[in-house]
Design a protein around this motif. Structure first.
Motif, mmCIF file in Angstrom:
data_model
loop_
_atom_site.group_PDB
_atom_site.id
_atom_site.type_symbol
_atom_site.label_atom_id
_atom_site.label_comp_id
_atom_site.label_asym_id
_atom_site.label_seq_id
_atom_site.Cartn_x
_atom_site.Cartn_y
_atom_site.Cartn_z
ATOM 1 N N ALA A 84 51.479 51.651 31.926
ATOM 2 C CA ALA A 84 50.711 51.927 30.710
ATOM 3 C C ALA A 84 49.449 51.070 30.649
ATOM 4 O O ALA A 84 48.387 51.544 30.232
ATOM 5 C CB ALA A 84 51.581 51.692 29.482
ATOM 6 N N GLY A 85 49.554 49.808 31.057
ATOM 7 C CA GLY A 85 48.384 48.942 31.067
ATOM 8 C C GLY A 85 47.318 49.423 32.022
ATOM 9 O O GLY A 85 46.114 49.374 31.724
ATOM 10 N N HIS A 86 47.727 49.916 33.183
ATOM 11 C CA HIS A 86 46.760 50.427 34.147
ATOM 12 C C HIS A 86 46.154 51.753 33.695
ATOM 13 O O HIS A 86 44.956 51.987 33.851
ATOM 14 C CB HIS A 86 47.426 50.570 35.519
ATOM 15 N N VAL A 87 46.987 52.618 33.131
ATOM 16 C CA VAL A 87 46.464 53.887 32.630
ATOM 17 C C VAL A 87 45.468 53.638 31.497
ATOM 18 O O VAL A 87 44.473 54.356 31.348
ATOM 19 C CB VAL A 87 47.599 54.813 32.165
ATOM 20 N N ALA A 88 45.700 52.603 30.705
ATOM 21 C CA ALA A 88 44.801 52.288 29.599
ATOM 22 C C ALA A 88 43.386 51.996 30.087
ATOM 23 O O ALA A 88 42.409 52.316 29.394
ATOM 24 C CB ALA A 88 45.341 51.108 28.800
ATOM 25 N N LEU A 89 43.251 51.407 31.259
ATOM 26 C CA LEU A 89 41.922 51.176 31.821
ATOM 27 C C LEU A 89 41.197 52.497 32.053
ATOM 28 O O LEU A 89 40.011 52.641 31.739
ATOM 29 C CB LEU A 89 42.024 50.417 33.151
ATOM 30 N N VAL A 90 41.930 53.456 32.614
ATOM 31 C CA VAL A 90 41.332 54.767 32.884
ATOM 32 C C VAL A 90 40.994 55.470 31.570
ATOM 33 O O VAL A 90 39.931 56.071 31.420
ATOM 34 C CB VAL A 90 42.273 55.624 33.742
ATOM 35 N N ALA A 217 32.970 53.486 37.081
ATOM 36 C CA ALA A 217 33.145 53.909 35.692
ATOM 37 C C ALA A 217 34.223 53.136 34.953
ATOM 38 O O ALA A 217 34.342 53.241 33.734
ATOM 39 C CB ALA A 217 33.486 55.405 35.651
ATOM 40 N N LEU A 218 35.018 52.341 35.667
ATOM 41 C CA LEU A 218 36.181 51.706 35.065
ATOM 42 C C LEU A 218 35.795 50.403 34.366
ATOM 43 O O LEU A 218 35.160 49.535 34.976
ATOM 44 C CB LEU A 218 37.220 51.432 36.151
ATOM 45 N N PRO A 219 36.141 50.241 33.077
ATOM 46 C CA PRO A 219 35.792 49.002 32.372
ATOM 47 C C PRO A 219 36.685 47.850 32.801
ATOM 48 O O PRO A 219 37.830 48.048 33.196
ATOM 49 C CB PRO A 219 36.029 49.357 30.900
ATOM 50 N N VAL A 220 36.154 46.650 32.716
ATOM 51 C CA VAL A 220 36.914 45.454 33.089
ATOM 52 C C VAL A 220 37.497 44.867 31.797
ATOM 53 O O VAL A 220 37.005 43.875 31.262
ATOM 54 C CB VAL A 220 36.025 44.440 33.822
ATOM 55 N N LEU A 221 38.562 45.477 31.313
ATOM 56 C CA LEU A 221 39.133 45.087 30.025
ATOM 57 C C LEU A 221 39.855 43.749 30.083
ATOM 58 O O LEU A 221 39.993 43.074 29.064
ATOM 59 C CB LEU A 221 40.109 46.161 29.535
ATOM 60 N N TYR A 222 40.360 43.373 31.257
ATOM 61 C CA TYR A 222 41.163 42.160 31.358
ATOM 62 C C TYR A 222 40.370 41.019 31.989
ATOM 63 O O TYR A 222 40.936 40.142 32.633
ATOM 64 C CB TYR A 222 42.412 42.419 32.198
ATOM 65 N N VAL A 239 32.739 34.459 32.971
ATOM 66 C CA VAL A 239 32.681 34.727 34.411
ATOM 67 C C VAL A 239 31.285 35.238 34.746
ATOM 68 O O VAL A 239 30.791 36.194 34.151
ATOM 69 C CB VAL A 239 33.739 35.771 34.818
ATOM 70 N N GLU A 240 30.643 34.592 35.694
ATOM 71 C CA GLU A 240 29.265 34.963 36.041
ATOM 72 C C GLU A 240 29.216 36.138 37.002
ATOM 73 O O GLU A 240 28.298 36.959 36.946
ATOM 74 C CB GLU A 240 28.538 33.760 36.643
ATOM 75 N N ARG A 241 30.211 36.227 37.881
ATOM 76 C CA ARG A 241 30.196 37.296 38.888
ATOM 77 C C ARG A 241 31.606 37.818 39.086
ATOM 78 O O ARG A 241 32.485 37.094 39.549
ATOM 79 C CB ARG A 241 29.624 36.782 40.204
ATOM 80 N N LEU A 242 31.806 39.077 38.705
ATOM 81 C CA LEU A 242 33.112 39.705 38.887
ATOM 82 C C LEU A 242 33.370 39.994 40.362
ATOM 83 O O LEU A 242 32.427 40.168 41.151
ATOM 84 C CB LEU A 242 33.191 41.003 38.093
ATOM 85 N N ALA A 243 34.644 40.065 40.720
ATOM 86 C CA ALA A 243 35.007 40.445 42.091
ATOM 87 C C ALA A 243 34.415 41.808 42.407
ATOM 88 O O ALA A 243 34.399 42.714 41.558
ATOM 89 C CB ALA A 243 36.520 40.474 42.246
ATOM 90 N N SER A 244 33.935 41.972 43.601
ATOM 91 C CA SER A 244 33.347 43.256 44.007
ATOM 92 C C SER A 244 34.426 44.289 44.323
ATOM 93 O O SER A 244 34.137 45.482 44.405
ATOM 94 C CB SER A 244 32.452 43.052 45.230
ATOM 95 N N THR A 245 35.661 43.850 44.461
ATOM 96 C CA THR A 245 36.768 44.728 44.813
ATOM 97 C C THR A 245 37.549 45.109 43.553
ATOM 98 O O THR A 245 37.231 44.686 42.439
ATOM 99 C CB THR A 245 37.720 44.026 45.793
ATOM 100 N N ALA A 246 38.623 45.885 43.747
ATOM 101 C CA ALA A 246 39.473 46.269 42.622
ATOM 102 C C ALA A 246 40.192 45.080 42.019
ATOM 103 O O ALA A 246 40.774 45.192 40.931
ATOM 104 C CB ALA A 246 40.489 47.320 43.072
#
Length: 354
Positions: A84-90, A217-222, A239-246
């Motif tokens: 559910a937490g992962h689907v919430a991102l989508v 398109a995916l928001p970085v909610l966490y 955080v100044e720079r988010l990970a470039s990966t998933a």
């Protein structure tokens, strides 16, 4: 491909259930190596030997283990605690008014994050007509590879082709399939997998895969320091720079679950998903044949999950006889995995024959 002897060895050394366990669709059995890893972490925490309560390297090893099973690069895998937490991102990524198409009776965690928004167009159709129901304007098709209630397997190729033809994205839930049905996560924009079922991980492990294109398109909610490209130099301030990966979508995970998960996923890699598929579906076929002979025809198919409509009322009787099984939507549901044998099938049939 690993041989059946590997499966037999793992079953003999890693599992010793004291019931006839046919309930993996609810929760998989933990291998002995996984149990020992969790015990070691608990003991280390009790004695003050582990700063921070666990190892982020163990989480990353679990990420690699799941990526191997899912057929994707580890850079496309995010870790978390629930489907559910992962689907919430989508769900959060969709604009108001977007249409989400899903099968009727789909598992709640797959559809609820969309439905509760209240500003999306939810459309439900029978699983068999899912591909034909994709239309211009459909933004996302959200569905399980294997249905929880009855074990039906979706026509994965047809749904992917229809979504591509209409420019719709796809979200596949592999919770009831990953571990026995080969998974090509790269073929979907997103996949979500609760790993405590056929992947035999402790509850509290869930994996999200996202293609590089869909990641835009995916928001970085966490967002937090774990989401940073340089985690250990991002612990204070924004955080100044988010990970470039998933990994930018990682939740703060439960170390106990993930310290165990890396070992469960390694075990599955040892046996091989193809060998597990043949073993589990072979037992399921034996069960279907026996049910038919008893006058209780099951939902047809080749799934490792077998459901008998209207027979769920006999779940308490089976439980009293030491057979762990499920009652789902009125169906008697049995699920077969590497620790099951023909004797388990025959035991369940024997109880049902009374």
């Amino acid at each position: 491909m690993e041989t059946t002897s590997s499966l037999d060895r793992v079953r003999a050394t890693e599992f010793a259930p004291d019931t006839t366990y046919l309930n993996t669709s609810s929760c998989g059995l933990l291998p002995r190596r996984t149990v020992e890893a969790v015990k070691d972490l608990v003991e280390g925490n009790a004695l003050g030997r582990l700063a921070g309560g666990g190892s982020h390297e163990a989480v990353d090893r679990a990420r690699v283990g799941f990526a191997r099973i899912a057929g994707v690069d580890p850079a496309r895998v995010a870790t978390g605690g629930s489907v559910a937490g992962h689907v919430a991102l989508v769900a959060a990524s969709l604009p108001a008014g977007a249409e989400v198409l899903a099968p009727e009776g789909e598992f709640a965690s797959v559809v609820s994050p969309f439905a509760v928004r209240g500003d999306l167009k939810m459309r439900y159709v029978p699983l068999e007509g899912l591909a034909e129901a994709v239309r211009p304007g459909t933004a996302l098709v959200a569905f399980s590879a294997v249905q929880s209630a009855d074990g039906k397997v979706a026509d994965l190729d047809a749904v992917r082709a229809a979504a591509a033809a209409h420019g719709a994205r796809t979200l596949l839930d592999a919770s009831q399939s990953a571990g026995w049905l080969p998974l090509d996560a790269a073929a979907y924009d997103y996949t979500v997998t609760g790993a405590f079922k056929f992947l035999l991980c402790p509850r509290g492990t869930s994996f999200l895969t996202v293609t590089e294109e869909a990641q835009e398109a995916l928001p970085v909610l966490y967002a937090g320091w774990l989401s940073a490209e340089d985690r250990w130099n991002s612990t204070y301030g924004p955080v100044e720079r988010l990970a470039s990966t998933a990994r930018r979508y990682d939740e703060a995970v439960a170390f106990l679950a993930y310290h165990g998960a890396e070992h469960s996923l390694a075990l599955l890699a040892e046996v091989g998903i193809d060998a597990l598929h043949d073993h589990a579906t072979g037992l399921a076929a034996r069960f279907r044949e026996g049910l038919t002979a008893l006058g209780h025809p099951a939902v047809p198919g080749t799934s490792a999950v077998v459901a008998v409509p209207g027979l769920g009322v006999r779940e308490p009787e089976l439980s009293r006889a030491g057979v762990a099984i499920s009652n789902r939507a009125g169906n008697l549901r049995a699920a077969f995995h590497l620790y099951n044998t023909e004797a388990d099938v025959d035991r369940a049939l024997d109880v049902l024959s009374r």
